[in-house]
Design a protein around this motif. Structure first.
Motif, PDB file in Angstrom:
ATOM      1  N   ARG A 188       0.769  -1.181   0.051  1.00 17.36           N
ATOM      2  CA  ARG A 188      -0.179   0.103  -0.101  1.00 17.36           C
ATOM      3  C   ARG A 188       0.847   1.028   0.010  1.00 17.36           C
ATOM      4  N   GLY A 189       2.111   1.246   0.356  1.00 18.38           N
ATOM      5  CA  GLY A 189       2.686   2.406   0.391  1.00 18.38           C
ATOM      6  C   GLY A 189       2.818   3.034   1.723  1.00 18.38           C
ATOM      7  N   ASP A 190       2.047   2.476   2.811  1.00 20.39           N
ATOM      8  CA  ASP A 190       1.673   3.102   4.087  1.00 20.39           C
ATOM      9  C   ASP A 190       3.046   3.112   4.969  1.00 20.39           C
ATOM     10  N   GLU A 191       3.237   4.360   5.379  1.00 21.43           N
ATOM     11  CA  GLU A 191       4.439   4.629   6.119  1.00 21.43           C
ATOM     12  C   GLU A 191       4.352   4.013   7.666  1.00 21.43           C
ATOM     13  N   GLY A 192       3.180   3.706   7.945  1.00 16.82           N
ATOM     14  CA  GLY A 192       2.765   3.376   9.590  1.00 16.82           C
ATOM     15  C   GLY A 192       3.064   4.521  10.359  1.00 16.82           C
ATOM     16  N   SER A 193       3.205   4.157  11.761  1.00 16.21           N
ATOM     17  CA  SER A 193       3.193   5.125  12.854  1.00 16.21           C
ATOM     18  C   SER A 193       4.546   5.690  13.185  1.00 16.21           C
ATOM     19  N   GLY A 194       5.852   4.837  12.570  1.00 16.95           N
ATOM     20  CA  GLY A 194       7.000   5.435  13.004  1.00 16.95           C
ATOM     21  C   GLY A 194       7.349   6.802  12.462  1.00 16.95           C
ATOM     22  N   ALA A 195       7.841   7.766  13.277  1.00 18.92           N
ATOM     23  CA  ALA A 195       8.062   9.000  12.886  1.00 18.92           C
ATOM     24  C   ALA A 195       9.507   9.079  12.385  1.00 18.92           C
ATOM     25  N   PRO A 196       9.709   9.822  11.240  1.00 17.05           N
ATOM     26  CA  PRO A 196      11.360  10.042  10.857  1.00 17.05           C
ATOM     27  C   PRO A 196      11.690  10.853  11.849  1.00 17.05           C
ATOM     28  N   ARG A 197      13.082  10.518  11.863  1.00 17.06           N
ATOM     29  CA  ARG A 197      14.059  11.325  12.763  1.00 17.06           C
ATOM     30  C   ARG A 197      15.335  11.962  12.072  1.00 17.06           C
ATOM     31  N   GLN A 198      15.616  12.934  12.166  1.00 17.16           N
ATOM     32  CA  GLN A 198      16.673  13.679  11.439  1.00 17.16           C
ATOM     33  C   GLN A 198      17.917  13.234  11.724  1.00 17.16           C
ATOM     34  N   ILE A 199      18.828  13.043  10.643  1.00 23.28           N
ATOM     35  CA  ILE A 199      19.840  12.560  10.943  1.00 23.28           C
ATOM     36  C   ILE A 199      21.019  13.356  10.157  1.00 23.28           C
ATOM     37  N   ALA A 200      22.425  13.464  10.833  1.00 21.97           N
ATOM     38  CA  ALA A 200      23.356  14.298  10.261  1.00 21.97           C
ATOM     39  C   ALA A 200      24.563  13.709  10.357  1.00 21.97           C
ATOM     40  N   ALA A 201      25.550  13.699   9.349  1.00 19.20           N
ATOM     41  CA  ALA A 201      26.915  13.245   9.121  1.00 19.20           C
ATOM     42  C   ALA A 201      27.864  13.912  10.364  1.00 19.20           C
ATOM     43  N   ARG A 202      28.731  13.150  10.841  1.00 20.83           N
ATOM     44  CA  ARG A 202      29.523  13.845  11.901  1.00 20.83           C
ATOM     45  C   ARG A 202      30.773  13.998  11.586  1.00 20.83           C
ATOM     46  N   THR A 203      31.297  14.939  12.469  1.00 18.86           N
ATOM     47  CA  THR A 203      32.881  15.288  12.303  1.00 18.86           C
ATOM     48  C   THR A 203      33.741  14.259  12.827  1.00 18.86           C
ATOM     49  N   PRO A 204      34.661  13.803  12.169  1.00 20.61           N
ATOM     50  CA  PRO A 204      35.428  12.420  12.668  1.00 20.61           C
ATOM     51  C   PRO A 204      36.195  12.853  14.032  1.00 20.61           C
ATOM     52  N   GLY A 205      36.554  11.944  14.892  1.00 20.77           N
ATOM     53  CA  GLY A 205      37.171  12.172  16.019  1.00 20.77           C
ATOM     54  C   GLY A 205      38.464  12.256  15.940  1.00 20.77           C
ATOM     55  N   GLU A 206      39.164  12.568  16.687  1.00 17.94           N
ATOM     56  CA  GLU A 206      40.702  12.651  16.554  1.00 17.94           C
ATOM     57  C   GLU A 206      41.559  11.234  16.790  1.00 17.94           C
ATOM     58  N   ASP A 207      40.636  10.276  17.341  1.00 14.00           N
ATOM     59  CA  ASP A 207      41.444   9.158  17.444  1.00 14.00           C
ATOM     60  C   ASP A 207      41.225   8.245  16.425  1.00 14.00           C
ATOM     61  N   GLY A 208      40.893   8.952  14.943  1.00 16.33           N
ATOM     62  CA  GLY A 208      40.617   8.124  13.774  1.00 16.33           C
ATOM     63  C   GLY A 208      39.472   8.014  13.165  1.00 16.33           C
ATOM     64  N   LEU A 209      39.374   7.427  12.033  1.00 22.26           N
ATOM     65  CA  LEU A 209      37.912   7.448  11.159  1.00 22.26           C
ATOM     66  C   LEU A 209      37.453   5.976  11.485  1.00 22.26           C
ATOM     67  N   VAL A 210      36.105   6.138  11.223  1.00 17.68           N
ATOM     68  CA  VAL A 210      35.753   4.644  11.095  1.00 17.68           C
ATOM     69  C   VAL A 210      35.200   4.657   9.375  1.00 17.68           C
ATOM     70  N   VAL A 211      35.770   3.643   8.750  1.00 13.26           N
ATOM     71  CA  VAL A 211      35.834   3.695   7.323  1.00 13.26           C
ATOM     72  C   VAL A 211      34.757   2.567   7.048  1.00 13.26           C
ATOM     73  N   ILE A 212      33.886   2.749   6.049  1.00 17.34           N
ATOM     74  CA  ILE A 212      33.036   1.712   5.554  1.00 17.34           C
ATOM     75  C   ILE A 212      33.499   1.481   4.164  1.00 17.34           C
ATOM     76  N   ALA A 213      33.322   0.010   3.698  1.00 17.23           N
ATOM     77  CA  ALA A 213      33.604  -0.549   2.467  1.00 17.23           C
ATOM     78  C   ALA A 213      32.778  -1.384   2.086  1.00 17.23           C
ATOM     79  N   SER A 214      32.869  -1.625   0.824  1.00 18.39           N
ATOM     80  CA  SER A 214      31.875  -2.785   0.206  1.00 18.39           C
ATOM     81  C   SER A 214      32.273  -3.982   0.703  1.00 18.39           C
ATOM     82  N   ARG A 215      31.192  -4.898   0.904  1.00 22.69           N
ATOM     83  CA  ARG A 215      31.273  -6.132   1.323  1.00 22.69           C
ATOM     84  C   ARG A 215      31.808  -7.240   0.146  1.00 22.69           C
ATOM     85  N   THR A 216      31.547  -6.781  -1.008  1.00 25.95           N
ATOM     86  CA  THR A 216      31.887  -7.691  -2.069  1.00 25.95           C
ATOM     87  C   THR A 216      32.738  -7.178  -3.054  1.00 25.95           C
ATOM     88  N   HIS A 217      33.282  -5.800  -2.883  1.00 24.49           N
ATOM     89  CA  HIS A 217      33.793  -5.139  -3.994  1.00 24.49           C
ATOM     90  C   HIS A 217      35.225  -4.420  -3.350  1.00 24.49           C
TER      91      HIS A 217
END
Length: 270
Positions: free
Chosen positions: A150-179
């Motif tokens: 139906r394309g029904d979004e249900g009752s869960g309200a969206p939450r705002q998201i924002a990218a973060r500034t990296p910490g001085e202790d280093g980066l969290v890097v995300i990479a492809s699982r297959t590539h």
């Protein structure tokens, strides 16, 4: 159509409904036995890809009939419309290998491109009930919602998201699982990395957008429909996607067959 395009929030609401319906069709296949076919470029495709694409194309043509649509499976069949300054990019099932392996890390992707920039996008991971969407600076959101026809979004309200500034202790890097490849590893030697994450499909952009990761480098081939929706979400969340030389990653690159150069997706700059 004009009112939808002028009001990007309303447009994205419509795109979210379309993505939910496409996600429901994908999950119907996910929970059953399905055949895997290989296209001319050796990449896999299933009936889920094609059914989801049909739902998305139908929905977009009804809501915004005057805007051209570039869609992965149609493009694979040689059907690429003439595109002007505004068009949609659609990947109905990004991460087909993840779908086949049944690890849940696949997504529905719909993006609006204007003047070569992704200005609105929806990324939906139906197996994880995670919907990400964005439509301009400061307008990036995540919503937990189950796929439904139906394309029904249900009752869960969206939450705002924002990218973060990296910490001085280093980066969290995300990479492809297959590539992931050696070029990516060589590039990462330039950075102080404290943790590696692996994920499939356009989820990688979204995890940078939510602040769960800081950097996603890609040194392999991608197509514009693979990246546009996630790129739109990350831009809205305050991040960026650039080529390796720092210039913006742009869209509508018909001169190179709509494939992308190598790129790096980043969270917020320090």
């Amino acid at each position: 159509m004009t009112s939808l395009i002028s009001d990007r929030a309303a447009l994205v609401e419509e795109l979210r409904k379309i993505a939910l319906r496409a996600g429901a069709a994908i999950m119907d296949h996910y929970h059953s036995e399905f055949e895997v076919i290989h296209k001319d470029d050796k990449s896999p495709v299933t009936a889920a890809d094609r059914d989801a694409e049909a739902i998305i194309l139908d929905g977009l043509r009804k809501s915004t009939p005057d805007i051209p649509i570039v869609s992965e499976e149609a493009a694979a069949g040689g059907h690429i419309p003439e595109i002007g300054h505004r068009f949609f990019l659609v990947d109905p099932l990004d991460g087909t290998k993840e779908f086949i392996n049944k690890n849940g890390e696949f997504t529905v992707n719909i993006a609006l491109i204007e003047d070569r920039i992704p200005v609105a996008g929806v990324v939906y991971a139906p197996a994880k009930d995670r919907m990400f969407f964005g439509y301009g600076a400061g307008n990036a959101f995540e919503q937990h919602v189950a796929p439904n026809a139906r394309g029904d979004e249900g009752s869960g309200a969206p939450r705002q998201i924002a990218a973060r500034t990296p910490g001085e202790d280093g980066l969290v890097v995300i990479a492809s699982r297959t590539h992931r490849d050696t070029k990516t590893d060589e590039y990462l030697n330039l950075y102080k990395v404290k943790e590696f994450l692996a994920a499939g499909s356009s989820l990688k952009f979204c995890l940078v957008a939510t602040g769960e990761a800081d950097l996603y480098p890609r040194h392999g081939r991608t197509m514009e429909w693979d990246t546009a929706a996630g790129h739109a979400v990350l831009l809205a969340a305050g991040g960026s996607v650039t080529q390796l030389d720092g210039t913006p990653l742009l869209y509508g690159k018909t001169e190179r067959g709509l494939d992308n150069p190598f790129f790096v997706a980043r969270g917020a700059l320090a």
